[in-house]
Design a protein around this motif. Sequence first.
Motif, PDB file in Angstrom:
ATOM      1  N   VAL A 117      16.873 -18.618 -37.217  1.00 38.28           N
ATOM      2  CA  VAL A 117      16.731 -19.494 -36.048  1.00 38.28           C
ATOM      3  C   VAL A 117      17.272 -18.804 -34.801  1.00 38.28           C
ATOM      4  O   VAL A 117      16.617 -18.779 -33.751  1.00 38.28           O
ATOM      5  CB  VAL A 117      17.469 -20.835 -36.293  1.00 38.28           C
ATOM      6  N   ILE A 118      18.459 -18.204 -34.934  1.00 37.15           N
ATOM      7  CA  ILE A 118      19.058 -17.578 -33.752  1.00 37.15           C
ATOM      8  C   ILE A 118      18.241 -16.355 -33.307  1.00 37.15           C
ATOM      9  O   ILE A 118      18.076 -16.109 -32.115  1.00 37.15           O
ATOM     10  CB  ILE A 118      20.560 -17.238 -33.989  1.00 37.15           C
ATOM     11  N   VAL A 119      17.679 -15.646 -34.264  1.00 38.09           N
ATOM     12  CA  VAL A 119      16.830 -14.495 -33.926  1.00 38.09           C
ATOM     13  C   VAL A 119      15.666 -14.959 -33.053  1.00 38.09           C
ATOM     14  O   VAL A 119      15.355 -14.366 -32.026  1.00 38.09           O
ATOM     15  CB  VAL A 119      16.324 -13.812 -35.221  1.00 38.09           C
ATOM     16  N   ARG A 120      15.063 -16.068 -33.462  1.00 39.82           N
ATOM     17  CA  ARG A 120      13.926 -16.589 -32.704  1.00 39.82           C
ATOM     18  C   ARG A 120      14.363 -17.052 -31.303  1.00 39.82           C
ATOM     19  O   ARG A 120      13.719 -16.767 -30.309  1.00 39.82           O
ATOM     20  CB  ARG A 120      13.312 -17.763 -33.481  1.00 39.82           C
ATOM     21  N   ASP A 121      15.539 -17.719 -31.257  1.00 43.13           N
ATOM     22  CA  ASP A 121      16.037 -18.202 -29.957  1.00 43.13           C
ATOM     23  C   ASP A 121      16.302 -17.040 -29.001  1.00 43.13           C
ATOM     24  O   ASP A 121      16.003 -17.122 -27.811  1.00 43.13           O
ATOM     25  CB  ASP A 121      17.357 -18.964 -30.136  1.00 43.13           C
ATOM     26  N   ILE A 122      16.870 -15.976 -29.539  1.00 45.23           N
ATOM     27  CA  ILE A 122      17.194 -14.822 -28.688  1.00 45.23           C
ATOM     28  C   ILE A 122      15.911 -14.212 -28.133  1.00 45.23           C
ATOM     29  O   ILE A 122      15.796 -13.944 -26.937  1.00 45.23           O
ATOM     30  CB  ILE A 122      18.008 -13.771 -29.483  1.00 45.23           C
ATOM     31  N   GLU A 123      14.932 -14.037 -29.007  1.00 42.28           N
ATOM     32  CA  GLU A 123      13.673 -13.435 -28.546  1.00 42.28           C
ATOM     33  C   GLU A 123      13.011 -14.316 -27.490  1.00 42.28           C
ATOM     34  O   GLU A 123      12.472 -13.828 -26.502  1.00 42.28           O
ATOM     35  CB  GLU A 123      12.734 -13.208 -29.728  1.00 42.28           C
ATOM     36  N   ARG A 124      13.105 -15.615 -27.708  1.00 41.17           N
ATOM     37  CA  ARG A 124      12.470 -16.536 -26.763  1.00 41.17           C
ATOM     38  C   ARG A 124      13.215 -16.489 -25.420  1.00 41.17           C
ATOM     39  O   ARG A 124      12.609 -16.422 -24.361  1.00 41.17           O
ATOM     40  CB  ARG A 124      12.518 -17.960 -27.339  1.00 41.17           C
ATOM     41  N   THR A 125      14.545 -16.509 -25.495  1.00 39.22           N
ATOM     42  CA  THR A 125      15.331 -16.502 -24.249  1.00 39.22           C
ATOM     43  C   THR A 125      15.120 -15.220 -23.452  1.00 39.22           C
ATOM     44  O   THR A 125      14.977 -15.244 -22.237  1.00 39.22           O
ATOM     45  CB  THR A 125      16.836 -16.654 -24.577  1.00 39.22           C
TER      46      THR A 125
END
Length: 415
Positions: free
Chosen positions: A351-359
Amino acid sequence: MSFDSFSFDQRLVAGINACGYVTPTPIQSQAIPEVLAGKDVMGLAQTGTGKTAAFALPILQRLLAAEATKRGPIRALVLAPTRELAGQIHENFIDLGRQTGIRCAAVFGGVGFNPQIKAVSQSTVVVACPGRLMDLINQGAIKLDKVDMLVLDEADRMLDMGFLPDIKRIMSHLPEDRRNLLFSATMPKDIKKLADRILKNPVTVQVANTAPAKRVSHAFYPVDQHLKGRLLEALLKEIEHESVIVFTRTKHRAKNLARKLDRIGHQATFLQGNMTQNQRRRALDGFRDGTFRVMVATDIAARGIDCDRVSHVINFDMPDTAETYTHRIGRTGRAGRSGEAFSFTTPDDKVIVRDIERTLRLRIDSHTVEGFDYDRLPVQQHVSHKPKVHNGARRPHKSGGNRRPRRSAGREKRA
Ligand code: AMP
């Protein structure tokens, strides 16, 4: 743009030259004219962008222009979340203001009261952490009735750390008529609320939150939890690095990892919440002067570490939020240099990996370390009676294919 365009007092120009600043950074170009003009400013910028000088220089200039007395009363108050950051801002004021004679004091916990009380009584600028400042206020040991410039630095972090009630109380001791500057790396709702409450007709200055991404390259290193230590050793051997900051999730992991790295020949130290002021200073000074090349730190302890030589930030444990990731990697790629951000990811971090890429609006590639044994079993299984069948070849690591029991890092208390 050059610093000449601000027409600073010659004593301040001497300080800027002594610090080796030639060209203002973007946040400085934007914020300095506004502060000089007496406007309230909302600054969206993180540490590493030169934001300290963006407020220190115009504050010193305004004090000089007003012919303010140099040894108090307190005219400018800067609030910062941690002692490290307060210490660094204080040093910045001293360095930039060296020729001005304007006295600056720092106020933070972990050191004796008396020297601080004496220093604040003779200073025109005070840089303080909210908790200790409240102690001084409660003791009647500090007068804030002449403050006409207030800075809240890293306001988002101050709120994260629960300082809002202290901030409100401190504000009630300040005169109504004053200039206000609020700096924050992020703009969540509660910061917006705080800004609305404190700032009057503010000008917003912003350097893009993605700024470090331009100078920092990112890479994920998928790995099983139990192999992180070995992977870090392998990576440190493989990469050419100057100073490295390694982030762990807990205090214990920071300390243990630093000791382990030090034992195997990396000059490593650590920074975590439970240290005395002297221990922190030794670790920070040693990291800054290159005695230690690796600093293992927790998020709170690492706030504001100011070292231009950080070539790599390694997320040994992933942060909880994309904002914390941005804060962490803000420690590298500073002062125009480039940096690298490596993150060890386990399948729990999806989840955090996806959030970082999105941010960051980036697709971050996953990498492996050549020759590293990603199939090595946890220690417990080595001593069991089940021999490991191994054909000698290193299997390419598939992210998401975590088949082994993993030791949990989550049970320890966080820093
Ligand atoms: P800060 O974001 O205030 O923590 O600053 C990050 C680093 O940049 C510090 O080491 C500052 O001394 C340095 N710095 C600030 N302004 C300038 C400038 N105009 N030119 C070069 N370095 C700067």
